[in-house]
Design a protein around this motif. Sequence first.
Motif, PDB file in Angstrom:
ATOM      1  N   UNK A   1       0.989  -1.132  -0.140  1.00  0.00           N
ATOM      2  CA  UNK A   1      -0.079  -0.074   0.044  1.00  0.00           C
ATOM      3  C   UNK A   1       0.803   1.411  -0.042  1.00  0.00           C
ATOM      4  N   UNK A   2       2.190   0.997   0.484  1.00  0.00           N
ATOM      5  CA  UNK A   2       2.979   2.151   0.322  1.00  0.00           C
ATOM      6  C   UNK A   2       3.291   2.688  -1.292  1.00  0.00           C
ATOM      7  N   UNK A   3       2.986   3.788  -1.367  1.00  0.00           N
ATOM      8  CA  UNK A   3       2.995   4.559  -2.960  1.00  0.00           C
ATOM      9  C   UNK A   3       4.445   4.345  -3.474  1.00  0.00           C
ATOM     10  N   UNK A   4       5.415   4.194  -2.758  1.00  0.00           N
ATOM     11  CA  UNK A   4       6.909   3.987  -3.479  1.00  0.00           C
ATOM     12  C   UNK A   4       7.338   2.551  -3.316  1.00  0.00           C
ATOM     13  N   UNK A   5       6.671   1.657  -3.098  1.00  0.00           N
ATOM     14  CA  UNK A   5       6.459   0.176  -3.100  1.00  0.00           C
ATOM     15  C   UNK A   5       5.548  -0.887  -3.795  1.00  0.00           C
ATOM     16  N   UNK A   6       4.715  -0.072  -4.509  1.00  0.00           N
ATOM     17  CA  UNK A   6       3.762  -0.782  -5.211  1.00  0.00           C
ATOM     18  C   UNK A   6       4.105  -1.614  -6.620  1.00  0.00           C
ATOM     19  N   UNK A   7       5.333  -1.532  -6.824  1.00  0.00           N
ATOM     20  CA  UNK A   7       6.044  -2.209  -8.040  1.00  0.00           C
ATOM     21  C   UNK A   7       6.436  -3.715  -7.658  1.00  0.00           C
ATOM     22  N   UNK A   8       6.241  -4.186  -6.415  1.00  0.00           N
ATOM     23  CA  UNK A   8       6.565  -5.517  -5.982  1.00  0.00           C
ATOM     24  C   UNK A   8       5.352  -5.976  -4.906  1.00  0.00           C
ATOM     25  N   UNK A   9       5.228  -7.240  -4.679  1.00  0.00           N
ATOM     26  CA  UNK A   9       4.199  -7.561  -3.783  1.00  0.00           C
ATOM     27  C   UNK A   9       4.991  -8.706  -2.893  1.00  0.00           C
ATOM     28  N   UNK A  10       4.347  -9.160  -1.720  1.00  0.00           N
ATOM     29  CA  UNK A  10       4.923 -10.298  -0.970  1.00  0.00           C
ATOM     30  C   UNK A  10       4.332 -11.268  -1.083  1.00  0.00           C
ATOM     31  N   UNK A  11       4.822 -12.386  -0.967  1.00  0.00           N
ATOM     32  CA  UNK A  11       4.398 -13.871  -0.842  1.00  0.00           C
ATOM     33  C   UNK A  11       4.314 -14.267   0.551  1.00  0.00           C
ATOM     34  N   UNK A  12       3.381 -14.524   1.216  1.00  0.00           N
ATOM     35  CA  UNK A  12       3.142 -15.336   2.427  1.00  0.00           C
ATOM     36  C   UNK A  12       2.657 -16.385   2.571  1.00  0.00           C
ATOM     37  N   UNK A  13       3.143 -17.214   3.577  1.00  0.00           N
ATOM     38  CA  UNK A  13       2.547 -18.408   3.944  1.00  0.00           C
ATOM     39  C   UNK A  13       2.409 -19.648   2.853  1.00  0.00           C
ATOM     40  N   UNK A  14       3.697 -19.638   2.283  1.00  0.00           N
ATOM     41  CA  UNK A  14       3.943 -20.765   1.115  1.00  0.00           C
ATOM     42  C   UNK A  14       3.509 -22.013   1.906  1.00  0.00           C
ATOM     43  N   UNK A  15       2.504 -22.788   1.322  1.00  0.00           N
ATOM     44  CA  UNK A  15       2.321 -24.110   2.028  1.00  0.00           C
ATOM     45  C   UNK A  15       1.860 -25.189   0.840  1.00  0.00           C
ATOM     46  N   UNK A  16       2.508 -26.611   1.219  1.00  0.00           N
ATOM     47  CA  UNK A  16       2.103 -27.589   0.443  1.00  0.00           C
ATOM     48  C   UNK A  16       1.820 -28.553   1.386  1.00  0.00           C
ATOM     49  N   UNK A  17       0.900 -29.184   1.492  1.00  0.00           N
ATOM     50  CA  UNK A  17       0.268 -30.383   2.219  1.00  0.00           C
ATOM     51  C   UNK A  17       1.426 -31.564   2.580  1.00  0.00           C
ATOM     52  N   UNK A  18       1.724 -31.894   3.657  1.00  0.00           N
ATOM     53  CA  UNK A  18       2.548 -32.935   3.760  1.00  0.00           C
ATOM     54  C   UNK A  18       2.350 -34.042   3.159  1.00  0.00           C
ATOM     55  N   UNK A  19       1.348 -34.496   2.664  1.00  0.00           N
ATOM     56  CA  UNK A  19       0.909 -35.642   1.981  1.00  0.00           C
ATOM     57  C   UNK A  19       1.549 -35.571   0.512  1.00  0.00           C
ATOM     58  N   UNK A  20       1.794 -34.240   0.205  1.00  0.00           N
ATOM     59  CA  UNK A  20       2.162 -34.067  -1.214  1.00  0.00           C
ATOM     60  C   UNK A  20       3.626 -33.579  -1.382  1.00  0.00           C
ATOM     61  N   UNK A  21       4.529 -33.629  -0.317  1.00  0.00           N
ATOM     62  CA  UNK A  21       5.797 -33.323  -0.122  1.00  0.00           C
ATOM     63  C   UNK A  21       6.582 -34.320  -1.135  1.00  0.00           C
ATOM     64  N   UNK A  22       7.455 -33.759  -1.748  1.00  0.00           N
ATOM     65  CA  UNK A  22       8.493 -34.490  -2.775  1.00  0.00           C
ATOM     66  C   UNK A  22       7.963 -34.592  -4.051  1.00  0.00           C
ATOM     67  N   UNK A  23       6.652 -34.139  -4.651  1.00  0.00           N
ATOM     68  CA  UNK A  23       6.423 -34.433  -5.877  1.00  0.00           C
ATOM     69  C   UNK A  23       6.413 -33.207  -6.796  1.00  0.00           C
ATOM     70  N   UNK A  24       7.194 -32.007  -6.216  1.00  0.00           N
ATOM     71  CA  UNK A  24       7.440 -30.982  -7.105  1.00  0.00           C
ATOM     72  C   UNK A  24       6.310 -29.782  -7.006  1.00  0.00           C
ATOM     73  N   UNK A  25       5.492 -29.997  -6.069  1.00  0.00           N
ATOM     74  CA  UNK A  25       4.377 -29.225  -5.905  1.00  0.00           C
ATOM     75  C   UNK A  25       4.841 -27.887  -5.338  1.00  0.00           C
ATOM     76  N   UNK A  26       5.526 -27.857  -4.561  1.00  0.00           N
ATOM     77  CA  UNK A  26       6.521 -26.472  -4.177  1.00  0.00           C
ATOM     78  C   UNK A  26       6.666 -25.752  -5.432  1.00  0.00           C
TER      79      UNK A  26
END
Length: 174
Positions: free
Chosen positions: A82-107
């Motif tokens: 929301x800061x007018x000098x930083x609107x050209x990038x965004x944050x990625x939060x809480x990146x999650x892949x379910x444990x049953x799907x770990x190791x499949x390349x889903x991340x």
Amino acid sequence: MPLTFVLDPPMTPALRDGVLELWTDVSNAGGAVGFVPPVTRETVRPELLRHLTAMSEGRTRLLVGHDEQGRVAASTFLTLNTHRLMTHWLWLYTVMVHPRHQGKGYGRDLLAAAADSARGIEGIEAIRLTCRGGLGLEHFYGSCGYKEVGRVPGAIRVAPGDDRDDITMLLPLG
């Protein structure tokens, strides 16, 4: 079988509960998504509600990956600045892949879908995220094109005597 990704899916009770279950299960499997196990759904729910509020205000967007059974298997939140000098990038939060799907390349698939989603947002040139040190996450994000651009030693206290670095990563979208 690959996940099916949807940006800004309609928020239904089933989707809300699916993200809540995902977040709880990832946390309890030791995932660095804001909690230290053990947690319950009731522990995680207030944080999810904060994200849902930001979504309703147009500040945050939800990206969800569904598995072949239609269950929520992966998700992340894209948060606009929301800061007018930083609107050209965004944050990625809480990146999650379910444990049953770990190791499949889903991340990797989730991060690629997040980058594609961010490219579709007018004016966005980069994605920033932070990750908890001590788990090798910076190496995973690095292998997906992110560069480490900052580190605060000991900024995250997961337990008394167990302080971890807060690592900032950047992915230019150009």
